[in-house]
Design a protein around this motif. Sequence first.
Motif, PDB file in Angstrom:
ATOM      1  N   PRO A   1      -4.706   1.770  -3.645  1.00  0.00           N
ATOM      2  CA  PRO A   1      -5.742   1.700  -2.613  1.00  0.00           C
ATOM      3  C   PRO A   1      -7.153   1.661  -3.153  1.00  0.00           C
ATOM      4  CG  PRO A   1      -4.827   3.906  -2.744  1.00  0.00           C
ATOM      5  CD  PRO A   1      -4.075   3.096  -3.734  1.00  0.00           C
ATOM      6  N   ARG A   2      -7.370   1.987  -4.364  1.00  0.00           N
ATOM      7  CA  ARG A   2      -8.752   2.037  -4.831  1.00  0.00           C
ATOM      8  C   ARG A   2      -9.247   0.679  -5.347  1.00  0.00           C
ATOM      9  NH1 ARG A   2      -9.968   6.903  -3.480  1.00  0.00           N
ATOM     10  NH2 ARG A   2      -8.290   8.412  -3.699  1.00  0.00           N
ATOM     11  N   LEU A   3      -8.358  -0.279  -5.418  1.00  0.00           N
ATOM     12  CA  LEU A   3      -8.784  -1.581  -5.936  1.00  0.00           C
ATOM     13  C   LEU A   3      -9.332  -2.459  -4.815  1.00  0.00           C
ATOM     14  CD1 LEU A   3      -5.924  -2.502  -8.424  1.00  0.00           C
ATOM     15  CD2 LEU A   3      -8.152  -1.482  -8.902  1.00  0.00           C
ATOM     16  N   SER A   4     -10.418  -3.132  -5.134  1.00  0.00           N
ATOM     17  CA  SER A   4     -10.901  -4.106  -4.156  1.00  0.00           C
ATOM     18  C   SER A   4     -10.047  -5.363  -4.275  1.00  0.00           C
ATOM     19  CB  SER A   4     -12.367  -4.429  -4.436  1.00  0.00           C
ATOM     20  OG  SER A   4     -12.449  -5.326  -5.514  1.00  0.00           O
ATOM     21  N   LYS A   5     -10.288  -6.280  -3.361  1.00  0.00           N
ATOM     22  CA  LYS A   5      -9.499  -7.513  -3.318  1.00  0.00           C
ATOM     23  C   LYS A   5      -9.600  -8.239  -4.664  1.00  0.00           C
ATOM     24  CE  LYS A   5      -9.246 -11.543  -0.250  1.00  0.00           C
ATOM     25  NZ  LYS A   5      -9.899 -12.125   0.936  1.00  0.00           N
TER      26      LYS A   5
ATOM     27  N   ARG B   1      -3.836  -3.381   8.312  1.00  0.00           N
ATOM     28  CA  ARG B   1      -4.361  -3.037   6.989  1.00  0.00           C
ATOM     29  C   ARG B   1      -4.049  -4.155   6.006  1.00  0.00           C
ATOM     30  NH1 ARG B   1      -2.229   2.419   6.730  1.00  0.00           N
ATOM     31  NH2 ARG B   1      -2.494   2.129   8.972  1.00  0.00           N
ATOM     32  N   CYS B   2      -4.570  -4.030   4.823  1.00  0.00           N
ATOM     33  CA  CYS B   2      -4.303  -4.996   3.759  1.00  0.00           C
ATOM     34  C   CYS B   2      -4.251  -4.177   2.480  1.00  0.00           C
ATOM     35  CB  CYS B   2      -5.427  -6.029   3.707  1.00  0.00           C
ATOM     36  SG  CYS B   2      -5.229  -7.209   2.379  1.00  0.00           S
ATOM     37  N   GLU B   3      -3.096  -4.176   1.856  1.00  0.00           N
ATOM     38  CA  GLU B   3      -2.950  -3.278   0.711  1.00  0.00           C
ATOM     39  C   GLU B   3      -2.672  -4.040  -0.570  1.00  0.00           C
ATOM     40  OE1 GLU B   3      -0.051  -1.092   2.699  1.00  0.00           O
ATOM     41  OE2 GLU B   3      -1.459   0.417   3.443  1.00  0.00           O
ATOM     42  N   CYS B   4      -3.062  -3.422  -1.633  1.00  0.00           N
ATOM     43  CA  CYS B   4      -2.839  -4.034  -2.944  1.00  0.00           C
ATOM     44  C   CYS B   4      -1.587  -3.406  -3.562  1.00  0.00           C
ATOM     45  CB  CYS B   4      -4.059  -3.778  -3.833  1.00  0.00           C
ATOM     46  SG  CYS B   4      -3.942  -4.618  -5.407  1.00  0.00           S
ATOM     47  N   ILE B   5      -0.673  -4.236  -3.958  1.00  0.00           N
ATOM     48  CA  ILE B   5       0.597  -3.737  -4.482  1.00  0.00           C
ATOM     49  C   ILE B   5       0.678  -4.068  -5.966  1.00  0.00           C
ATOM     50  CG2 ILE B   5       3.090  -3.984  -4.299  1.00  0.00           C
ATOM     51  CD1 ILE B   5       2.418  -4.876  -1.333  1.00  0.00           C
ATOM     52  N   ALA B   6       1.073  -3.101  -6.736  1.00  0.00           N
ATOM     53  CA  ALA B   6       1.154  -3.314  -8.182  1.00  0.00           C
ATOM     54  C   ALA B   6       2.132  -4.428  -8.493  1.00  0.00           C
ATOM     55  CB  ALA B   6       1.579  -2.024  -8.869  1.00  0.00           C
TER      56      ALA B   6
ATOM     57  N   VAL C   1      -6.567  -8.831  -7.443  1.00  0.00           N
ATOM     58  CA  VAL C   1      -6.112 -10.141  -7.924  1.00  0.00           C
ATOM     59  C   VAL C   1      -6.264 -10.203  -9.451  1.00  0.00           C
ATOM     60  CG1 VAL C   1      -6.568 -12.608  -7.847  1.00  0.00           C
ATOM     61  CG2 VAL C   1      -6.642 -11.254  -5.741  1.00  0.00           C
ATOM     62  N   LYS C   2      -7.338  -9.609  -9.946  1.00  0.00           N
ATOM     63  CA  LYS C   2      -7.627  -9.634 -11.379  1.00  0.00           C
ATOM     64  C   LYS C   2      -6.514  -8.953 -12.171  1.00  0.00           C
ATOM     65  CE  LYS C   2     -11.641  -8.414 -14.222  1.00  0.00           C
ATOM     66  NZ  LYS C   2     -12.867  -7.586 -14.135  1.00  0.00           N
ATOM     67  N   TYR C   3      -6.070  -7.840 -11.659  1.00  0.00           N
ATOM     68  CA  TYR C   3      -5.020  -7.097 -12.372  1.00  0.00           C
ATOM     69  C   TYR C   3      -3.631  -7.574 -11.997  1.00  0.00           C
ATOM     70  CZ  TYR C   3      -8.942  -4.095 -13.552  1.00  0.00           C
ATOM     71  OH  TYR C   3     -10.133  -3.646 -14.000  1.00  0.00           O
ATOM     72  N   GLY C   4      -3.572  -8.680 -11.297  1.00  0.00           N
ATOM     73  CA  GLY C   4      -2.272  -9.262 -11.004  1.00  0.00           C
ATOM     74  C   GLY C   4      -1.570  -8.635  -9.818  1.00  0.00           C
ATOM     75  N   GLY C   5      -2.242  -7.833  -9.048  1.00  0.00           N
ATOM     76  CA  GLY C   5      -1.622  -7.239  -7.874  1.00  0.00           C
ATOM     77  C   GLY C   5      -1.460  -8.240  -6.746  1.00  0.00           C
TER      78      GLY C   5
END
Lengths: 974, 974
Positions: free
Chosen positions: B600-604, B579-584, B608-612
């Motif tokens: 999990p609801r953010l795309s790649k 998997r590939c997850e976005c972390i705050a 990146v945009k929100y700094g994750g």
Amino acid sequence: MLMNFDPPPGDSESPGLVVLQFSSPIQLQLQAEHFKRVPNSSKLAKKLTHALRYILGEDDDMPTPTLFTEMDTLQHDGDEMEWKESARWVKFEEKVEEGGERWSKPHVSTLTLHSLFELRTCIQTGSVLLDLEGYSLPQIVDDIVDRQVADGLIGPELREKVSFVLLRKHRHQHKKPIHLSLADMGKSNNSPTSEKWCVSTCFSYDVSDPAQSRSMNDISDKPSTDQMKNKFMKKIPRDAEASNVLIGEVDFLDKPFVAFVRLAQATTLGGLTEVPVPTRFLFVLLGPHGKGKSYNEIGRAIATLMVDDLFSDVAYKARDRDDLIAGIDEFLDEVIVLPPGEWDPKIRIEPPKKVPSADMRYKLYVFSQVNGTGTAGGPGGGEDEEMPIPHELGEELQFTGRFCGGLWLDIKRKVPWILSDFSQGFHIQSISAVLFIYLGCITNAITFGGLLGDATDNYQGVMESFLGTALAGTVFCLLGGQPLIILSSTGPILIFEKLLYESNTIDYMELRLWIGLHSCLQCLILVATDASYIIKYITRFTEEGFSSLISFIFISDAIKKMYYPINRVFKPDYVTTYRCECIAPDQGDHLSVTGPTLLPRLSKKECVKYGGALLGNACKYVPDLALISFILFFGTYSMTVSLKKFKTSRYFPTKLRKLISDFSIFMSIMTFVGLDMLVGLDTPKLIVPTEFQPTRPDRGWVVMPFGKNPWWVYVASAVPALLVTILIFMDQQISAVIVNRKENKLKKGCGYHLDLFWVGILMAVCSFLGLPWYVAATVISIAHIDSLKMESESSAPGEQPQFLGVREQRLTGILVFVLTGVSIFLAPVLQYIPMPVLYGVFLYMGVASLAGIQFWERIKLYLMPAKHQPDFSFLRHVPLRRVHLFTLVQIICLAVLWTLKSTVAAIIFPVMILGLMVVRKMMDLMFSQHDLAWLDDILPEKEKKKEKDGKKKKDHKRTKAAEPESDEEVRDED
Amino acid sequence: MLMNFDPPPGDSESPGLVVLQFSSPIQLQLQAEHFKRVPNSSKLAKKLTHALRYILGEDDDMPTPTLFTEMDTLQHDGDEMEWKESARWVKFEEKVEEGGERWSKPHVSTLTLHSLFELRTCIQTGSVLLDLEGYSLPQIVDDIVDRQVADGLIGPELREKVSFVLLRKHRHQHKKPIHLSLADMGKSNNSPTSEKWCVSTCFSYDVSDPAQSRSMNDISDKPSTDQMKNKFMKKIPRDAEASNVLIGEVDFLDKPFVAFVRLAQATTLGGLTEVPVPTRFLFVLLGPHGKGKSYNEIGRAIATLMVDDLFSDVAYKARDRDDLIAGIDEFLDEVIVLPPGEWDPKIRIEPPKKVPSADMRYKLYVFSQVNGTGTAGGPGGGEDEEMPIPHELGEELQFTGRFCGGLWLDIKRKVPWILSDFSQGFHIQSISAVLFIYLGCITNAITFGGLLGDATDNYQGVMESFLGTALAGTVFCLLGGQPLIILSSTGPILIFEKLLYESNTIDYMELRLWIGLHSCLQCLILVATDASYIIKYITRFTEEGFSSLISFIFISDAIKKMYYPINRVFKPDYVTTYRCECIAPDQGDHLSVTGPTLLPRLSKKECVKYGGALLGNACKYVPDLALISFILFFGTYSMTVSLKKFKTSRYFPTKLRKLISDFSIFMSIMTFVGLDMLVGLDTPKLIVPTEFQPTRPDRGWVVMPFGKNPWWVYVASAVPALLVTILIFMDQQISAVIVNRKENKLKKGCGYHLDLFWVGILMAVCSFLGLPWYVAATVISIAHIDSLKMESESSAPGEQPQFLGVREQRLTGILVFVLTGVSIFLAPVLQYIPMPVLYGVFLYMGVASLAGIQFWERIKLYLMPAKHQPDFSFLRHVPLRRVHLFTLVQIICLAVLWTLKSTVAAIIFPVMILGLMVVRKMMDLMFSQHDLAWLDDILPEKEKKKEKDGKKKKDHKRTKAAEPESDEEVRDED
């Protein structure tokens, strides 16, 4: 002939008088020809033919040795002179490229008519010394000069000078090993162009004794080491003798000095020839300066004549000058002429694939002389006579009418070959064949094993498939009539088993045993009654239909196996949303309420094991698998194709290329196994069973015949057995026909009855052991034959290798099946082989077995404009639209067969072959026998009719011919 | 010559007496030849040459028409007779395949010597009617028969019968359109073989009036519709005239009836000829039954003679029978002879690529007659004379010594072509060329734009790259000296810009402007001083080194772009763990304590945009991307290669094949764009800017020259400008040399000075606008030329198309760059093109520009055994080890260049070309000028020396020649 324009008024037997009667000397150009041309002078014509026959000997059993010709030209380097090799002939000409210091490619000697006529004059006016006793060059030279002086051709004061020139040393063009010439590469070569070859270090001087080298005689009598080491010797037949042609310009002569010498015994004359071959003939032409090119052409002409089969015969047997002249005339009469405006003389013509044999030419010549039809030269000569070789029906397919008569003949035919069946197997080619066929067999065994396992609930699985293949194959290759045939499970059998297993409640294995026994019995009856003779009705049409269909099935199966799903909706941006999760089983129903319980630590297998469900958009995909499989599959196929073709490329020495071509499949498999390991993706691999036990634990190795089924089953099983028998019979015999095709040039004969006998016996055995049934597999058998094809080593440089036949032996087949049997122990090695690679091999087999089928060539014709079509002989004789129609019928048949085999009707597949034969029979109504003879073969009963027709036509022709009686007379004399 | 064996004792000018002195009639075979052979009879020789010259006319300015020859043979069908076309000749022979009812492939007419001699007899003894006034066939036939009767060759009682036979109708072999013959296919054809052709419906009868068709005269005077519709007419030149050969066996003659007729005016004789071409010559041979094959061969012989350039000239100009005989003798003297044992007469010889021209043959013939060296026939004839064509130095590279002299000449040379520079662009080929080069250019623009953007912080980006390419390219193609050259950014410029931007604190754009201005000035100085003349020192060695290097860079760049990571550790079983997850972002530091907060609801992108942060083992992989890219890349490349080759395949008509070949790149791109869309994977696509504004918002469209840098920078920038100038000069001019290669057969001349002028001006303009600098791009320019190559339409059947040159025009170039400019509006279409497809095109360009380089052929020689090497002329003249050494030097140079260009030294890359020229100069010490002349070109100053050497050698030869004086005499007469 045309000479009857001007019938000579005088006695036609006194040509001396006739000469002046003609308006131009051209008509006299060949005195011999003149004779032939006098009208109705059949007596004279016969006289001439007699002359040539007399020279060549009526009962000419002893062939004359092959001649190797070397032409040396005199080179002046200031006051020094030496003979330098400028060309050589074994069959074709090889020239020394002056500047290139190398041999040209072998090419056809294109001569000028000029030079041939001048050569004729030379022989007429020069000295001809036949059967000279010669032991050394100086002595021979003395004899030549003596004769010239005696004949008054040169003054005695020139004796010394001529001898001196003729005894100068000879410099030969040697091919250097490449490492030596690379070492030479660095050497500076700055000398001016005109002298370059003189200072070159590339030539080897033939100087046995340096002190002697400037003396009167530069020639030593012993062969030099250079001669002995010359690798070119390999290209010259063992019994060869040499003819040496010496051409030179000198300043002391004011007219040419010509001598033609035949030695009584072939003698090695020291460094005269580049190879240690004894010299038999010597042709010397010295002349004044200024005509070098002309002399050179005369030298090329005599050299070409000396390697001509017919002329060399004449040269060996000539009694006098006139015989030689007659030989030249005969040669002139046969030459082929290219118009100067349509051909550039600078083009070197590559040797043709095939040249007419001396025998053929001699017969044609004699025939044309007597008939006065001129030579058969020119394209289309004798074209009317040309007919396709009739469908050969060997004694193998004769109906003997005796009990087991055919089988007995088969055994009698096969027994004498027993020893060579093994001894001929020892060849490097066999290794590649074994590897290739082995891989094909195990792939097949695994594929069919898997399918059979599915169809029969593992009553017969991969294990049984391996074991059965090994058993049946080994027995068949050891004892069968045609050991080149490879046995395998086939599609129809698979479908039969499937239906058998599904459709009844009777015990499957026992029923199968009884069917097998009945079928075996039926096969044996067919053997005993010579029933196989009916396959002589299988013509090219049926063969091609069957083998194309099987090849297509092979190809489509291979491609079908290549399907893997690709995750086509994957968007890199949403990589965060792709996953596959394991969900605990009990929660599946109230998932929407509490959300799933994830079990992230479980692998896919564990998840399934513990009853979990896999949920997610990534579950069914394996990334990159589809494409790596495609690359492995297609890569293996195309690398094999390319390497196979490599045999005809220009790179690397012939032997290496042949090796690469032979091992192309092995090398491709190794390469792509390597690539697969390198990429490291989890591709499906070849998994063979590793333990020796039946696939289904509840069955043993032997099936008991009685006890599980009611008694009537034992009898009734004869009915389905009949279907199996037809299936086996057709499948087996048509594959055998394809293997035994005349194109394959098999020498040991076939054994249709013996083949069927063993297939029957093996059925019974396999039924007892609960193994699948086996029958000849067309595609793999063709692959087997292809991998064992032999070509002649090209003997003379430039000669094309000829297809000689197939290495007919039992060793490769036996090895393949023994290897299949022990594959169980090879599992650790085999597990590295990805299945896509093996399907690539399958694809290759399927495509390769299509290649070379005439049907395929004819399909291609649809796409070609008429002017680009290859020069197939059937296109010369059958109108294109008939050819297209024939092909169309084949295509339709094939389409129908393909459609049928895709349904359950596949089980009657072999019966459909009978259908093909019926269609072929009906085509007798659509096509003339003439067309069918070219496009197909003639059916047996038509054969006789055709023969009769042919005879009638011939008779008709003969009545039209002008001198039927002389034709008859010659026949009588023969 | 050899005849001085037997010097005639009598007066050499009275041949009649000499005849009997010879020992055999062979020496008389050609009376004419005899003259030549009498030693020192230069007067006689001249007489003969005079004779031939007289026949052909000394000042022969008017060429004779081309002859089309048709041979018809008489067919008997019971009592009916008709003439059936059996072969035809335009230049080569096409035969009617009797059974095949079709034309054979055009082939070289292989004749028998027999038939030629018999033909000679025919002409000698038959009727020869020259300049007969004929208006219709019956009248001509009457005249022929009258003459025969008058000459006593036939009895008057045969008059009727002969006329009747000669006036039977003619049946021609017509090629049917394929749809008609397919419709025919179904027709049953069961008639017995021997009569098949008679009942065939395939022939069209030439019966204008059915009632008349059985009458005395089957021939109508009007051309039939079949004749008019015959498409074969296209293959015959407009001015052609026909010669008809009629061959038949009849039962009422007891000796042959021969007539050769030349009409005073070419006349259309009704259905005599298959095409409506007026007949000029008529050859009739009727004879008794039984010699049909022999007659047929004579017919083929005269037909072949009639299409021979020299003989047809003789036939047109002959005054009497003897002139014709002299023509045949001349033909015989030139024929090429194939030995019967080395060639199968059944093989039809394909027409050669090139045949000797009539002029050439005539000159050689006359020369050989006078010199007595025989004809130049036979391989190697005249080989000594053969020398490589010297490096041509056009006036373009002469040092004029005047101010702007070269530039002025360039303009003068180019102005006359202005109109044709546009008109010649209107051709379908131009469309494919524009598409091909356009795609190459935008790929290049995007690649370099991207790299430049990276290097200069987007001061110059993709937008500037597009704009600059469009501007510079359009101007150059419109006004440059060689409009086939395509301008592009190149590697060295890119490196220079990078260094410039990085290494100083001075304002980049302004500095760049000044460098550009200085460089422009320097270029103009080079133009004004004709400095381009030094490029005449660029020989094949330098050219090949440079273009190979550029091609390698192209290929390696294309391949490098193909790297995408593959998740090689993926195991299908552990699919649950990928998997590939976005972390705050804020939780990154105390991750270990509370565990990450998953988003999990953010795309790649959103992540990146929100700094994750992206975490997981699947993040860096895109499944299947690498392999689909590989397939697109390699597929585009190999499909293009295959389609390009399709031109020489056998399938489909020539025009269609040519179209497919021309549009191969377009079709490949379309195919793989389609495949990409079908698979639907997210491959990288071609993204062009869609808005017209500088890439970097803080710069405008124009750069101001002053204000941002101190004053000394304006002066000092002349130093780096010098480097740029050298770089531009070398890069530009060597590409121009490669484009202007003599192999390309350019006709409009080049314009090195003019090219450089515009490159200089464009540098200044681009500097002002802040656009990249442009210079000639080797690979794309070669591709441009290749896509515009013209071949001759093959006129005579079988004649090979010749490379004629290149469509030299300005239209394609201009269109390419205009299209590049408007690409901004094409974005919606272009966005479907995946980059791997374009890199496939790049790969193709790189590989294609390597093909045809001799260097490459020589590298291949390393891998070939000598006997398999192609027959390159340099191999005939230069020893293999010298060739290998030369190639080795080139390989080493290339390796050094490659190593250098991979370092920062790349900026001095153009200087390294100078290095290549130095190496070449040093090779004068290693290799002889003779070898270099074959392998390379001779450097200018050596040229003169070489010429002197050559002359010396020739002189030396002449002193060796026997009759120098006769040689001189002929020259005087010329």
